[in-house]
Scaffold this motif. Sequence first.
Motif, PDB file in Angstrom:
ATOM      1  N   LYS A  82      -7.800   7.010  -3.608  1.00 45.16           N
ATOM      2  CA  LYS A  82      -9.084   6.334  -3.867  1.00 45.16           C
ATOM      3  C   LYS A  82      -8.853   5.024  -4.606  1.00 45.16           C
ATOM      4  CE  LYS A  82     -13.631   6.068  -4.041  1.00 45.16           C
ATOM      5  NZ  LYS A  82     -13.818   4.823  -4.796  1.00 45.16           N
ATOM      6  N   VAL A  83      -7.915   5.021  -5.556  1.00 40.92           N
ATOM      7  CA  VAL A  83      -7.613   3.794  -6.299  1.00 40.92           C
ATOM      8  C   VAL A  83      -7.013   2.747  -5.367  1.00 40.92           C
ATOM      9  CG1 VAL A  83      -6.217   2.788  -8.143  1.00 40.92           C
ATOM     10  CG2 VAL A  83      -7.312   5.021  -8.470  1.00 40.92           C
ATOM     11  N   VAL A  84      -6.078   3.170  -4.513  1.00 38.94           N
ATOM     12  CA  VAL A  84      -5.456   2.250  -3.563  1.00 38.94           C
ATOM     13  C   VAL A  84      -6.504   1.722  -2.591  1.00 38.94           C
ATOM     14  CG1 VAL A  84      -3.745   2.027  -1.720  1.00 38.94           C
ATOM     15  CG2 VAL A  84      -3.209   3.373  -3.764  1.00 38.94           C
ATOM     16  N   SER A  85      -7.372   2.602  -2.111  1.00 39.31           N
ATOM     17  CA  SER A  85      -8.431   2.207  -1.173  1.00 39.31           C
ATOM     18  C   SER A  85      -9.315   1.126  -1.770  1.00 39.31           C
ATOM     19  CB  SER A  85      -9.263   3.434  -0.790  1.00 39.31           C
ATOM     20  OG  SER A  85     -10.377   3.066  -0.010  1.00 39.31           O
TER      21      SER A  85
ATOM     22  N   ARG B 155       4.533   6.592   4.157  1.00 38.96           N
ATOM     23  CA  ARG B 155       5.417   7.535   3.481  1.00 38.96           C
ATOM     24  C   ARG B 155       5.925   8.577   4.471  1.00 38.96           C
ATOM     25  NH1 ARG B 155       1.552   9.916  -0.950  1.00 38.96           N
ATOM     26  NH2 ARG B 155       0.106   9.581   0.786  1.00 38.96           N
ATOM     27  N   SER B 156       7.155   8.997   4.292  1.00 38.17           N
ATOM     28  CA  SER B 156       7.696  10.057   5.137  1.00 38.17           C
ATOM     29  C   SER B 156       7.060  11.382   4.732  1.00 38.17           C
ATOM     30  CB  SER B 156       9.214  10.150   4.974  1.00 38.17           C
ATOM     31  OG  SER B 156       9.554  10.587   3.664  1.00 38.17           O
TER      32      SER B 156
ATOM     33  N   ILE C 269       0.837  -1.202   0.000  1.00 34.52           N
ATOM     34  CA  ILE C 269       0.000   0.000   0.000  1.00 34.52           C
ATOM     35  C   ILE C 269       0.871   1.250   0.000  1.00 34.52           C
ATOM     36  CG2 ILE C 269      -1.614   1.343   1.401  1.00 34.52           C
ATOM     37  CD1 ILE C 269      -2.918  -1.309   2.228  1.00 34.52           C
ATOM     38  N   THR C 270       1.893   1.264   0.857  1.00 36.08           N
ATOM     39  CA  THR C 270       2.796   2.409   0.903  1.00 36.08           C
ATOM     40  C   THR C 270       3.512   2.611  -0.430  1.00 36.08           C
ATOM     41  OG1 THR C 270       3.148   2.112   3.283  1.00 36.08           O
ATOM     42  CG2 THR C 270       4.803   3.398   2.091  1.00 36.08           C
ATOM     43  N   HIS C 271       3.920   1.505  -1.051  1.00 36.35           N
ATOM     44  CA  HIS C 271       4.606   1.583  -2.343  1.00 36.35           C
ATOM     45  C   HIS C 271       3.684   2.174  -3.409  1.00 36.35           C
ATOM     46  CE1 HIS C 271       7.158   0.487  -5.712  1.00 36.35           C
ATOM     47  NE2 HIS C 271       6.151  -0.167  -6.254  1.00 36.35           N
ATOM     48  N   HIS C 272       2.445   1.721  -3.463  1.00 38.44           N
ATOM     49  CA  HIS C 272       1.498   2.259  -4.441  1.00 38.44           C
ATOM     50  C   HIS C 272       1.310   3.766  -4.237  1.00 38.44           C
ATOM     51  CE1 HIS C 272       0.495  -1.895  -5.439  1.00 38.44           C
ATOM     52  NE2 HIS C 272      -0.312  -1.467  -6.397  1.00 38.44           N
ATOM     53  N   LEU C 273       1.175   4.178  -2.982  1.00 42.10           N
ATOM     54  CA  LEU C 273       0.996   5.603  -2.703  1.00 42.10           C
ATOM     55  C   LEU C 273       2.237   6.400  -3.085  1.00 42.10           C
ATOM     56  CD1 LEU C 273      -0.779   5.328   0.771  1.00 42.10           C
ATOM     57  CD2 LEU C 273      -1.833   6.045  -1.384  1.00 42.10           C
ATOM     58  N   SER C 274       3.406   5.825  -2.827  1.00 41.40           N
ATOM     59  CA  SER C 274       4.655   6.501  -3.155  1.00 41.40           C
ATOM     60  C   SER C 274       4.850   6.639  -4.662  1.00 41.40           C
ATOM     61  CB  SER C 274       5.848   5.743  -2.553  1.00 41.40           C
ATOM     62  OG  SER C 274       5.758   5.710  -1.145  1.00 41.40           O
ATOM     63  N   GLU C 275       4.203   5.752  -5.426  1.00 43.39           N
ATOM     64  CA  GLU C 275       4.285   5.807  -6.886  1.00 43.39           C
ATOM     65  C   GLU C 275       3.170   6.665  -7.477  1.00 43.39           C
ATOM     66  OE1 GLU C 275       6.698   4.335  -8.956  1.00 43.39           O
ATOM     67  OE2 GLU C 275       7.690   4.244  -6.986  1.00 43.39           O
ATOM     68  N   ASP C 276       2.558   7.498  -6.620  1.00 37.29           N
ATOM     69  CA  ASP C 276       1.530   8.457  -7.052  1.00 37.29           C
ATOM     70  C   ASP C 276       0.225   7.818  -7.501  1.00 37.29           C
ATOM     71  OD1 ASP C 276       2.978  10.738  -6.477  1.00 37.29           O
ATOM     72  OD2 ASP C 276       3.945  10.790  -8.442  1.00 37.29           O
TER      73      ASP C 276
ATOM     74  N   ARG D   8       3.178  16.295  -3.400  1.00 35.73           N
ATOM     75  CA  ARG D   8       2.221  17.391  -3.515  1.00 35.73           C
ATOM     76  C   ARG D   8       2.777  18.495  -4.413  1.00 35.73           C
ATOM     77  NH1 ARG D   8       1.331  16.189   2.121  1.00 35.73           N
ATOM     78  NH2 ARG D   8       2.765  17.827   2.777  1.00 35.73           N
ATOM     79  N   ARG D   9       4.095  18.742  -4.292  1.00 34.96           N
ATOM     80  CA  ARG D   9       4.708  19.777  -5.100  1.00 34.96           C
ATOM     81  C   ARG D   9       4.544  19.504  -6.604  1.00 34.96           C
ATOM     82  NH1 ARG D   9       9.023  22.791  -3.558  1.00 34.96           N
ATOM     83  NH2 ARG D   9       9.780  21.173  -2.119  1.00 34.96           N
ATOM     84  N   GLU D  10       4.691  18.214  -6.984  1.00 39.74           N
ATOM     85  CA  GLU D  10       4.565  17.863  -8.402  1.00 39.74           C
ATOM     86  C   GLU D  10       3.175  18.190  -8.953  1.00 39.74           C
ATOM     87  OE1 GLU D  10       5.744  13.870  -9.119  1.00 39.74           O
ATOM     88  OE2 GLU D  10       7.713  14.096  -8.169  1.00 39.74           O
TER      89      GLU D  10
END
Length: 340
Positions: free
Chosen positions: A304-307, A324-325, A293-300, A333-335
């Motif tokens: 909602k998709v991960v959930s 994620r740190s 889950i953390t990896h998916h979130l880190s890969e943007d 967020r910056r991107e």
Amino acid sequence: MTAHHDLEPLAPEQAKEMYEQERAGEVSERTLQAHHYRLVHFIRWCEQEGIDNMNDLTGRRLHEYRLWRKDDGDLNAVSLRTQLETLRVFIKFCETIDAVSQDLHEKILLPTLSNEDEQREEILRTEQAEDVLGYLRQFEYASRAHIVLELLWHTGIRLGGLHGLDVDDYDDDAERLHVRHRPQTETSLKNRAEGERLIALNQDVCRALDAWLNHQRPECEDEHGRHPLLATRQGRIAQSTIRETVYNATRPCYYAGDCPHGRDPEECEGTDYGYHSRCPSSVSPHSVRRGSITHHLSEDVPEKVVSDRMNVGQDVLDKHYDKRSEEVKVEQRREYLDGL
């Protein structure tokens, strides 16, 4: 209030059996099994202490159990609280059948958890996952261990969901898995029917599954006439076997041939259940899910998709799964904001 002389004698083991029979229609099979495993330690302590009658329990004795269980299991605050919460529910049930004094459950003190305590959980990091899967893809391609780790990491599926998959749940043409709730044949989902969903797979995972089905999977049925995706010659693989497979494959001496803890890898081999879980670097299936889950979130991948993919509420995802740190989060967020 029930006085001590009004209590009816009841052995701890019998009380536990009555409790499980009472809860069987109220909670899922998985929850009931979890309560069973937690209360087994309480029964073991009663036997050690010579307590053969629930009537003899007092607040002081339950506090002694609390201290014993913390040391016996080397439990952190989160695990100890979970164990004691189940004990509280059990003792409260025993109050209703006049086995213990009224309000005794209130004397079980629960550890107060800080935010740090609640979030301090082990996780399979992306780097370790890549090392583990790299080894399995090269040296144990399409083995049962490879398929277990590949599916856990790629889909973030729960142990119970993985255990319950059948061959027919895999659609090689559409490249997806169908996760189903089938309590009548002993493969229920944690969230029951709400946990049912389709999970998309990539081509690499599909190729590994095809190779497993065509060349490695033993031809068998389970006791209900179903064809389990993860099979042994005896039938559907046990959840305990999946758990031990993950612990074994995530040991550095297994996939990297080196021990970061200064141990002799040959001395770390064992065949007894739970042996590999004692390696400080090995992780559980749930830790693979957390890492996925953390990896998916880190890969943007959007939350909602991960959930939806991992069948976890977004509030639970934020609190317990998103590791994620803050640095990673702010850069992601910056991107999104740079183009505004």
